[in-house]
Scaffold this motif. Sequence first.
Motif, PDB file in Angstrom:
ATOM      1  N   LEU A 171       0.835  -1.213   0.000  1.00  0.00           N
ATOM      2  CA  LEU A 171       0.000   0.000   0.000  1.00  0.00           C
ATOM      3  C   LEU A 171       0.867   1.259   0.000  1.00  0.00           C
ATOM      4  CD1 LEU A 171      -2.765  -1.182   2.476  1.00  0.00           C
ATOM      5  CD2 LEU A 171      -3.058  -0.716   0.030  1.00  0.00           C
ATOM      6  N   ALA A 172       2.021   1.197   0.615  1.00  0.00           N
ATOM      7  CA  ALA A 172       2.940   2.340   0.610  1.00  0.00           C
ATOM      8  C   ALA A 172       3.514   2.569  -0.784  1.00  0.00           C
ATOM      9  CB  ALA A 172       4.064   2.116   1.619  1.00  0.00           C
ATOM     10  N   GLU A 173       3.750   1.494  -1.537  1.00  0.00           N
ATOM     11  CA  GLU A 173       4.238   1.633  -2.904  1.00  0.00           C
ATOM     12  C   GLU A 173       3.241   2.394  -3.774  1.00  0.00           C
ATOM     13  OE1 GLU A 173       5.486  -2.036  -4.713  1.00  0.00           O
ATOM     14  OE2 GLU A 173       6.586  -2.634  -2.912  1.00  0.00           O
ATOM     15  N   TYR A 174       1.954   2.259  -3.465  1.00  0.00           N
ATOM     16  CA  TYR A 174       0.908   2.975  -4.198  1.00  0.00           C
ATOM     17  C   TYR A 174       0.580   4.320  -3.559  1.00  0.00           C
ATOM     18  CZ  TYR A 174       0.177  -1.184  -6.992  1.00  0.00           C
ATOM     19  OH  TYR A 174       0.347  -2.231  -7.852  1.00  0.00           O
ATOM     20  N   ASP A 175       1.384   4.737  -2.583  1.00  0.00           N
ATOM     21  CA  ASP A 175       1.240   6.036  -1.915  1.00  0.00           C
ATOM     22  C   ASP A 175      -0.093   6.164  -1.178  1.00  0.00           C
ATOM     23  OD1 ASP A 175       2.552   8.409  -1.239  1.00  0.00           O
ATOM     24  OD2 ASP A 175       1.418   9.532  -2.733  1.00  0.00           O
ATOM     25  N   ILE A 176      -0.586   5.045  -0.654  1.00  0.00           N
ATOM     26  CA  ILE A 176      -1.831   5.055   0.121  1.00  0.00           C
ATOM     27  C   ILE A 176      -1.496   5.106   1.608  1.00  0.00           C
ATOM     28  CG2 ILE A 176      -3.907   3.746   0.702  1.00  0.00           C
ATOM     29  CD1 ILE A 176      -3.748   2.598  -2.196  1.00  0.00           C
ATOM     30  N   ILE A 177      -0.589   4.250   2.014  1.00  0.00           N
ATOM     31  CA  ILE A 177      -0.117   4.203   3.398  1.00  0.00           C
ATOM     32  C   ILE A 177       1.215   4.938   3.459  1.00  0.00           C
ATOM     33  CG2 ILE A 177       0.867   2.660   5.165  1.00  0.00           C
ATOM     34  CD1 ILE A 177      -2.013   2.227   5.203  1.00  0.00           C
ATOM     35  N   HIS A 178       1.418   5.671   4.546  1.00  0.00           N
ATOM     36  CA  HIS A 178       2.695   6.318   4.809  1.00  0.00           C
ATOM     37  C   HIS A 178       3.178   5.817   6.162  1.00  0.00           C
ATOM     38  CE1 HIS A 178       2.466   9.580   1.659  1.00  0.00           C
ATOM     39  NE2 HIS A 178       1.309   8.946   1.554  1.00  0.00           N
ATOM     40  N   PHE A 179       4.473   5.965   6.420  1.00  0.00           N
ATOM     41  CA  PHE A 179       5.038   5.520   7.688  1.00  0.00           C
ATOM     42  C   PHE A 179       5.718   6.683   8.385  1.00  0.00           C
ATOM     43  CE2 PHE A 179       5.056   1.586   5.191  1.00  0.00           C
ATOM     44  CZ  PHE A 179       4.412   0.733   6.080  1.00  0.00           C
ATOM     45  N   GLU A 180       5.473   6.788   9.673  1.00  0.00           N
ATOM     46  CA  GLU A 180       6.181   7.737  10.525  1.00  0.00           C
ATOM     47  C   GLU A 180       7.211   6.919  11.294  1.00  0.00           C
ATOM     48  OE1 GLU A 180       5.154  10.055  14.595  1.00  0.00           O
ATOM     49  OE2 GLU A 180       3.695  10.263  12.971  1.00  0.00           O
ATOM     50  N   GLU A 181       8.453   7.262  11.138  1.00  0.00           N
ATOM     51  CA  GLU A 181       9.522   6.546  11.828  1.00  0.00           C
ATOM     52  C   GLU A 181       9.642   7.103  13.237  1.00  0.00           C
ATOM     53  OE1 GLU A 181      11.471   4.124  10.349  1.00  0.00           O
ATOM     54  OE2 GLU A 181      10.612   4.336   8.349  1.00  0.00           O
ATOM     55  N   GLY A 182       9.488   6.242  14.220  1.00  0.00           N
ATOM     56  CA  GLY A 182       9.612   6.665  15.610  1.00  0.00           C
ATOM     57  C   GLY A 182      10.336   5.615  16.409  1.00  0.00           C
ATOM     58  N   GLY A 183      11.617   5.820  16.662  1.00  0.00           N
ATOM     59  CA  GLY A 183      12.390   4.806  17.366  1.00  0.00           C
ATOM     60  C   GLY A 183      12.513   3.567  16.503  1.00  0.00           C
ATOM     61  N   ARG A 184      12.202   2.417  17.080  1.00  0.00           N
ATOM     62  CA  ARG A 184      12.290   1.159  16.339  1.00  0.00           C
ATOM     63  C   ARG A 184      11.010   0.858  15.574  1.00  0.00           C
ATOM     64  NH1 ARG A 184      15.200  -3.620  18.724  1.00  0.00           N
ATOM     65  NH2 ARG A 184      13.136  -4.488  18.419  1.00  0.00           N
ATOM     66  N   ALA A 185       9.902   1.456  15.978  1.00  0.00           N
ATOM     67  CA  ALA A 185       8.607   1.134  15.368  1.00  0.00           C
ATOM     68  C   ALA A 185       8.306   2.055  14.189  1.00  0.00           C
ATOM     69  CB  ALA A 185       7.497   1.259  16.409  1.00  0.00           C
ATOM     70  N   LYS A 186       7.731   1.460  13.148  1.00  0.00           N
ATOM     71  CA  LYS A 186       7.223   2.237  12.019  1.00  0.00           C
ATOM     72  C   LYS A 186       5.720   2.372  12.228  1.00  0.00           C
ATOM     73  CE  LYS A 186       8.498   0.993   7.868  1.00  0.00           C
ATOM     74  NZ  LYS A 186       8.895   0.210   6.687  1.00  0.00           N
ATOM     75  N   LYS A 187       5.247   3.614  12.298  1.00  0.00           N
ATOM     76  CA  LYS A 187       3.830   3.859  12.533  1.00  0.00           C
ATOM     77  C   LYS A 187       3.123   4.103  11.198  1.00  0.00           C
ATOM     78  CE  LYS A 187       4.659   6.093  16.945  1.00  0.00           C
ATOM     79  NZ  LYS A 187       4.408   7.299  17.739  1.00  0.00           N
ATOM     80  N   PRO A 188       2.292   3.164  10.759  1.00  0.00           N
ATOM     81  CA  PRO A 188       1.566   3.375   9.509  1.00  0.00           C
ATOM     82  C   PRO A 188       0.413   4.358   9.718  1.00  0.00           C
ATOM     83  CG  PRO A 188       1.014   1.239  10.428  1.00  0.00           C
ATOM     84  CD  PRO A 188       2.039   1.851  11.326  1.00  0.00           C
ATOM     85  N   TYR A 189       0.185   5.187   8.720  1.00  0.00           N
ATOM     86  CA  TYR A 189      -0.956   6.103   8.759  1.00  0.00           C
ATOM     87  C   TYR A 189      -1.399   6.402   7.334  1.00  0.00           C
ATOM     88  CZ  TYR A 189       2.225   9.932   7.560  1.00  0.00           C
ATOM     89  OH  TYR A 189       3.126  10.749   6.925  1.00  0.00           O
ATOM     90  N   VAL A 190      -2.611   6.867   7.226  1.00  0.00           N
ATOM     91  CA  VAL A 190      -3.176   7.263   5.938  1.00  0.00           C
ATOM     92  C   VAL A 190      -3.397   8.771   6.002  1.00  0.00           C
ATOM     93  CG1 VAL A 190      -5.094   6.967   4.325  1.00  0.00           C
ATOM     94  CG2 VAL A 190      -4.299   5.018   5.668  1.00  0.00           C
TER      95      VAL A 190
END
Length: 80
Positions: free
Chosen positions: A36-55
């Motif tokens: 979904l990120a490849e299609y620019d639908i989901i984005h990720f916020e990098e926070g420490g070790r965890a990647k936080k997915p968001y739309v």
Amino acid sequence: MELLEEVMERPPESIRSPADRLDRDVHDVHDDLNLLAEYDIIHFEEGGRAKKPYVPYDTVRLEFEFGLPRDEGSGSAASA
């Protein structure tokens, strides 16, 4: 679709969160989110070790078209 809806309704703190809520394998959810990120639908916020997915959108419109390839030589119409 269920994963996308889950991330939109309850933005998770990590990839594991929606996997747990949807009772899915975390690696499968990771792969789906990256697709979904490849299609620019989901984005990720990098926070420490965890990647936080968001739309970052209020609505997402998806259009799908499915079909089987047709063999031009074998039509389904009956011959007389």
